[in-house]
Design an enzyme around this catalytic site. Structure first.
Site, short mmCIF file in Angstrom:
data_model
loop_
_atom_site.label_atom_id
_atom_site.label_comp_id
_atom_site.label_asym_id
_atom_site.label_seq_id
_atom_site.Cartn_x
_atom_site.Cartn_y
_atom_site.Cartn_z
N LYS A 6 0.83 -1.21 0.00
CA LYS A 6 0.00 0.00 0.00
C LYS A 6 0.86 1.26 0.00
O LYS A 6 0.61 2.21 -0.76
CB LYS A 6 -0.92 0.01 1.22
CG LYS A 6 -1.73 1.29 1.40
CD LYS A 6 -2.58 1.24 2.64
CE LYS A 6 -1.83 1.59 3.90
NZ LYS A 6 -1.68 3.07 4.07
N ASN A 7 1.88 1.28 0.86
CA ASN A 7 2.70 2.48 1.00
C ASN A 7 3.58 2.74 -0.22
O ASN A 7 4.06 3.86 -0.40
CB ASN A 7 3.57 2.37 2.26
CG ASN A 7 2.75 2.48 3.53
OD1 ASN A 7 1.62 2.98 3.50
ND2 ASN A 7 3.28 2.02 4.64
N ARG A 12 -3.63 10.45 4.39
CA ARG A 12 -2.50 11.37 4.44
C ARG A 12 -1.73 11.41 3.13
O ARG A 12 -1.12 12.41 2.80
CB ARG A 12 -1.55 10.96 5.57
CG ARG A 12 -2.14 11.12 6.96
CD ARG A 12 -2.01 12.53 7.46
NE ARG A 12 -2.59 12.68 8.78
CZ ARG A 12 -2.42 13.78 9.53
NH1 ARG A 12 -1.69 14.77 9.10
NH2 ARG A 12 -2.99 13.86 10.70
N CYS A 26 -5.00 8.31 9.46
CA CYS A 26 -5.04 7.77 10.82
C CYS A 26 -4.70 8.85 11.85
O CYS A 26 -3.82 9.67 11.63
CB CYS A 26 -4.04 6.62 10.97
SG CYS A 26 -4.55 5.11 10.15
N ARG A 66 1.88 14.74 12.27
CA ARG A 66 2.49 14.56 10.96
C ARG A 66 2.41 15.86 10.14
O ARG A 66 1.77 15.92 9.10
CB ARG A 66 1.82 13.41 10.20
CG ARG A 66 2.10 12.06 10.83
CD ARG A 66 1.91 10.92 9.87
NE ARG A 66 0.53 10.48 9.79
CZ ARG A 66 0.15 9.32 9.26
NH1 ARG A 66 1.05 8.49 8.76
NH2 ARG A 66 -1.10 8.98 9.21
N ASP A 75 5.27 1.07 12.03
CA ASP A 75 4.09 0.37 11.54
C ASP A 75 4.00 -1.07 12.02
O ASP A 75 3.01 -1.76 11.76
CB ASP A 75 4.07 0.40 10.01
CG ASP A 75 3.51 1.71 9.46
OD1 ASP A 75 3.05 2.53 10.26
OD2 ASP A 75 3.54 1.90 8.23
N ARG A 120 -8.19 -0.72 5.22
CA ARG A 120 -7.32 0.23 4.53
C ARG A 120 -5.96 -0.38 4.19
O ARG A 120 -5.29 0.06 3.25
CB ARG A 120 -7.10 1.51 5.37
CG ARG A 120 -8.33 2.41 5.49
CD ARG A 120 -8.01 3.68 6.26
NE ARG A 120 -6.81 4.28 5.72
CZ ARG A 120 -5.72 4.61 6.44
NH1 ARG A 120 -5.70 4.37 7.74
NH2 ARG A 120 -4.68 5.16 5.89
#
Length: 417
Positions: free
Chosen positions: A22-23, A92, A116, A121, A305, A397
């Protein structure tokens, strides 16, 4: 709203293959805005965040088509629309729209992003870096507006913190800036390397991704290309921790173990038995897992994470453990829910103190963010009885229908409406 019911005392058997990251996928999808010819992507994970990003990109006129095993992002005729607030507020990663939109249109306006609730951030690192490329910003009524008078111009940029998002944002914008850009104190995460590989296939000239110094030579245009998204190291790490926690023989496939070198070393120091292959990790039953002290750090340190997941493991390990959270200031919201399941965890500022050897029992709990939700899944799999997790949208997600993917490997996991 969906819920997840987990039957405890689960046993993992067989193996599981890790899906796309995902990232890595989100910034690469956004990078399609930079090309006037489109981008083919493989290995996109089936996640809610990916669906949200697709809708957001369609908002800018990108046409998305599934062609066999690839997804084509047709960016031939896009517009510089206002980024939809209802979509931006959900993630984000939407702040990464700034760099590509500025590079292509010389101006942009997006809503301040959501995601989240694990910390502030701030986006100042993004803005400060882009300003050095010649961008002027204003923030008003919840929107960030950007404008470049002439052209983006290469610059020497030293980040105050190795922010992953800021590194990606600046790298994408600089790929079409005039001249050379140097990013120092750049984030080193593998997802940044994956983005750089994709951009280079499109015609960018980027060197040093994965190190603290990235050098970008700007080009005028980026061409059509194709790229396969890397596997998700955080999902892989989650499954490794699950197998260690359940003391099961289990294989995690389609992952490069060196992407998880620090977490795997931590688990081995705790007593886990692991067999490391070229693209797989095999967990074997161990004689006992003991507590440990660790700090979360930017890559290649222990990832924030995976902090919630290893905290669940620490709760049932022999002896006490300690975690110092060095990345986000509000990432202990899962503590109260783990305690509802029988853990005994106390926090003081950025440090969590975990008492080991706890007997967990099923209960109704509530997810507060993506990684917190999966830590509750792990605890529920270990606990006696049934655990019900509310606010399941957090889990969706970042994990592909875990009741099906992990459920096929032995655990009884049911999605409830």
């Amino acid at each position: 709203m969906d819920k997840l019911q987990i039957t405890g005392k689960a046993i993992l058997t067989g193996s599981i293959s890790v899906s796309g990251s995902k990232n890595a996928a989100l910034p690469i999808m956004i990078a399609s805005l930079l090309s006037e010819n489109g981008l083919y992507l493989k290995n996109l994970p089936a996640l809610q965040d990916i669906l949200t990003m697709k809708k957001l990109l369609e908002n800018f006129g990108i046409k998305i088509k599934k062609i066999n095993s690839q997804t084509f992002f047709d960016s031939t005729n896009i517009n510089n629309s206002l980024a939809d607030y209802d979509l931006v507020r959900k993630m984000r990663a939407s702040i990464l729209l700034l760099g590509p939109l500025i590079a292509r249109f010389k101006k942009a306006k997006i809503s301040l992003p959501g995601g989240c609730a694990i910390g502030t951030r701030p986006i100042d690192i993004h803005l400060n870096g882009l300003e050095k490329l010649g961008v002027k910003f204003s923030i008003e009524n919840g929107f960030v507006s950007a404008d470049v008078k002439k052209n983006l111009t290469g610059a020497h940029i030293k980040l105050s913190f190795p922010s992953v998002g800021a590194t990606e944002n600046i790298m994408m914008a600089a790929s079409k800036a005039k001249g050379e850009t140097i990013i120092e104190n750049a984030a080193r995460e593998p997802e940044i390397e994956d983005l750089a590989k994709c951009l280079n296939k499109m015609g960018a000239k980027i060197a040093g991704a994965g190190t603290t110094k990235i050098i970008i030579e700007g080009v005028k245009k980026l061409s059509k290309s194709e790229h396969t998204i890397m596997s998700d190291r955080i999902v892989a790490g989650t499954y490794v921790i699950a197998a260690v926690m359940l003391n099961s023989e289990f294989i995690i496939k389609k992952i490069k173990p060196d992407l998880l070198s620090t977490p795997l070393e931590v688990l081995q120091n705790m007593g886990a038995k692991l067999e490391i292959g070229n693209d797989s990790i095999k967990v074997l039953p161990s004689s006992g897992i003991k507590g440990i002290a660790l700090k979360t750090k930017p890559y290649p340190g222990f990832p924030t994470d995976l902090q919630a997941q290893i905290m669940a493991l620490m709760s049932v390990a022999k002896g006490n453990s300690q975690i110092k959270e060095m990345i986000f200031e509000n990432r202990f919201m899962h503590v109260s829910e783990l305690n509802r399941l029988g853990a005994r965890i106390k926090t003081k500022k950025d440090v969590a103190y975990i008492e080991g050897g706890r007997s967990l029992k099923g209960a109704k709990v509530m997810a507060s963010d993506l990684r917190a939700s999966v830590s509750l899944v792990l605890a529920g799999l270990y606990a006696e009885g049934k655990t019900t997790i509310n606010r399941l949208y957090h889990l969706d997600r970042g994990y592909e229908k875990i009741e099906e993917t992990l459920g096929k490997c032995g655990p009884i996991i049911t999605r409830l409406k």
